[in-house]
Design a protein around this motif. Sequence first.
Motif, short mmCIF file in Angstrom:
data_model
loop_
_atom_site.label_atom_id
_atom_site.label_comp_id
_atom_site.label_asym_id
_atom_site.label_seq_id
_atom_site.Cartn_x
_atom_site.Cartn_y
_atom_site.Cartn_z
N VAL A 11 3.04 -36.04 41.51
CA VAL A 11 3.96 -34.99 41.94
C VAL A 11 5.16 -34.86 41.00
O VAL A 11 5.58 -33.75 40.66
CB VAL A 11 4.44 -35.27 43.38
N LEU A 14 4.51 -32.83 37.87
CA LEU A 14 4.21 -31.45 38.25
C LEU A 14 5.49 -30.69 38.57
O LEU A 14 5.73 -29.58 38.06
CB LEU A 14 3.26 -31.45 39.45
N LEU A 15 6.35 -31.31 39.38
CA LEU A 15 7.62 -30.66 39.73
C LEU A 15 8.48 -30.48 38.49
O LEU A 15 9.06 -29.41 38.27
CB LEU A 15 8.37 -31.52 40.76
N ALA A 18 7.30 -27.64 36.41
CA ALA A 18 7.60 -26.33 37.00
C ALA A 18 9.08 -26.00 36.82
O ALA A 18 9.43 -24.87 36.48
CB ALA A 18 7.23 -26.33 38.48
N VAL A 19 9.95 -27.00 37.02
CA VAL A 19 11.38 -26.75 36.86
C VAL A 19 11.70 -26.36 35.41
O VAL A 19 12.48 -25.45 35.13
CB VAL A 19 12.20 -27.99 37.28
N ILE A 21 10.02 -24.76 33.31
CA ILE A 21 9.66 -23.40 32.93
C ILE A 21 10.87 -22.48 33.12
O ILE A 21 11.08 -21.54 32.37
CB ILE A 21 8.44 -22.93 33.74
N PHE A 22 11.71 -22.80 34.13
CA PHE A 22 12.93 -22.01 34.33
C PHE A 22 13.99 -22.32 33.29
O PHE A 22 14.93 -21.57 33.10
CB PHE A 22 13.50 -22.27 35.73
N ARG A 24 13.65 -22.60 30.07
CA ARG A 24 13.11 -22.34 28.75
C ARG A 24 14.19 -22.25 27.67
O ARG A 24 14.05 -22.78 26.58
CB ARG A 24 12.33 -21.03 28.78
N GLU A 25 15.32 -21.57 28.00
CA GLU A 25 16.35 -21.36 26.97
C GLU A 25 17.19 -22.61 26.74
O GLU A 25 17.88 -22.72 25.74
CB GLU A 25 17.29 -20.23 27.40
N TYR A 109 7.56 -23.99 25.63
CA TYR A 109 7.01 -24.78 26.75
C TYR A 109 6.32 -26.06 26.34
O TYR A 109 5.41 -26.50 27.03
CB TYR A 109 6.04 -23.93 27.58
N PHE A 116 2.61 -31.50 32.42
CA PHE A 116 1.36 -31.15 33.09
C PHE A 116 0.23 -32.06 32.61
O PHE A 116 -0.64 -32.47 33.38
CB PHE A 116 1.01 -29.68 32.86
N ARG B 70 7.69 -17.30 35.46
CA ARG B 70 8.61 -18.02 36.37
C ARG B 70 8.12 -17.92 37.81
O ARG B 70 8.29 -18.85 38.59
CB ARG B 70 10.01 -17.45 36.26
N ALA B 73 5.71 -20.66 38.29
CA ALA B 73 6.38 -21.96 38.42
C ALA B 73 7.05 -22.08 39.78
O ALA B 73 7.01 -23.13 40.42
CB ALA B 73 7.41 -22.12 37.31
N LEU B 77 6.55 -24.89 42.73
CA LEU B 77 7.65 -25.63 43.36
C LEU B 77 7.54 -25.54 44.88
O LEU B 77 7.64 -26.56 45.57
CB LEU B 77 8.99 -25.06 42.91
N VAL B 80 4.43 -27.63 46.14
CA VAL B 80 4.57 -29.08 46.03
C VAL B 80 5.67 -29.59 46.94
O VAL B 80 5.54 -30.63 47.60
CB VAL B 80 4.82 -29.50 44.57
#
Lengths: 494, 140
Positions: A11, A14-15, A18-19, A21-22, A24-25, A109, A116, B70, B73, B77, B80
Amino acid sequence: MNNNLVVLPIVIPLLAGAVMIFLREYRRLQRVTGILATGAAAAVAGRLVDLVAREGIQTLQVGGWPAPYGITLVADMLSALLVFTAQIVALACLLYTFDSIGEEHESHYIYPLMQFLLCGVNGSFLTGDIFNLFVFFEVTLIASYVLLALGGMRVQLRESLKYVLINMVASTLFVIAIGYLYGVTGALNMAHLSERVAAAGQGGLLTVVSLLFLIVFGIKAALFLYVWLPDSYSAPPPAVAAIFAALLTKVGIYAIMRTFTLIFYHEPRITHTVMLAMGALTMIFGAMGAVAYWSIRKILAYNVIVSVGFIVFAVGVASRDSLSGALYYLLHDMVAKALIFILGGAIISIAGTDRLREINGLIRYRPMLGWLFFVAALALAGIPPLSGFVGKAMILGSGIESGHVLLAAVGLLSSLLVLYSVMKVFMQSFWGETLLSEDEAHATGKGALLPGSILAALVIGLGLGADWVLAYVDIAAETMVNPVQYIDAVLAAP
Amino acid sequence: MRFTNVILQTATKVIVFIILTFALQVLFSGHHNPGGGFVGGLVTASAIILLMLAYDSRTVRDVLPVHFRRLGAFGILIAVLTGCAAMLAGSPFLDQVFSHVELPLIGDMELASAILFDVGVFFTVIGTTMTIISAISEDE
């Protein structure tokens, strides 16, 4: 007994991915998140190792659905040790990525993809269900496809096409094999499978299915069916190659260890003989490749293949000692391969080429890098007191004990050739006239020193502290020899 | 603009809403009946693709200013974290709870925490599908 700790190594990455990806900048934030997530996963894995040692195998019936109907995650000592080592190695590779990968990759990414990949690797180690093993293999592979192609250089696109095609074929075979297995036994949970296969006897049909699994895992682990590996491991940036070399083939080896100690252990005359033969041929061909090439990337890639052959040889011998040796060597190999790929990557980045004949005399102004590489080379070859020695000694000893003298000789010879191939890299690139002056260097290679030192310390520590590590490895080997422990832990759980 | 486009565009304006309604129906019925987040997400994505075919991807992006990567993603979130919420309560990962509530007009309604997981999957599928489609259909 349900323990939610078991799911955390899956987990957390994975979390984190995902975080990221937000983010990126925000490259710096991504780096921090990566380190924190992998560090946290390492801490959890360390706790798991400790728990398994003290309280026995930990399981989690996801969603509260009991085995064999639900999805089960199992952390026995084999899984826990592999997850723990994988996190440590990933941490070092991540540190090297920061310095070497460049802005372009960072904003495309690369860090989420690495998380991942780790999610898939940890999942493969921890799942107790053979279909989920397939799913986590795919998670790992899809992340690796992107990591391999990211950057879009000509060689990367060419190699990723081959890599994707070969893995698609292997994955299709994997599903087919699972389908056959389910058709024959009516079970997917590995503990349940083990019970059913033991009850029904491993007849001709099941043995054929097990060989199909051996082929599938052979492709994934580069066991004999390794033709795809040298090219595709030479294509990506060094940091990515390091994480591939340290983790990807190891997942395939783990799958072989798991299925052939837990499920298909009844017909060793057929399955394990095939395994021994494949292992021996892999060692021979891998060593030949490592000796033949004059390119750092190729030499290192063939070294990955040799060690796969060596570990599977030990799994094929299938005595308690040899399985201990196999696991110990597997742990050593994850660390040592990451180390040598990181250092090799640093050499390539300094010289701007991976052709050995064009690199000379780096020791003048990169002494630390040189000595680290020397340690790594000795560790790979298995010189005492470094970590490779203990594993090799155990494997060869148990091999000879069980009458596989010829194969043990092949193993010894291959380690000699491995030593020659890495010493060739060391002598060519660090000794001799300094052709490249310091300001002509393409990169400083300093980013490799911190992760390199951490991993080198681990290699030395694994060798000197072998007794301490072996206490844990022995618990894993005991479970592998007595599958009943695993079955009871999974199926007896309420 | 060609005449056939007028037919397609006019029909699309109506059909898209039917598809989207159906997608929600599929998503929420998934708890007890065939359906769920995955299928619902695919149906929704197909509605958006239909819009793209009838108009063009720039118009669609103006109407739907969503960053699809996004969104994917975000879905992961939600899914999970729903699983993790069970861990805080001390039950196994992904364990679910449900209860019945009386709603005015609708009457007895079952609320299950699993639907949150499905919503996460729903977003992930839309995000991923749209990312793939726009990656292979556009030259950037």
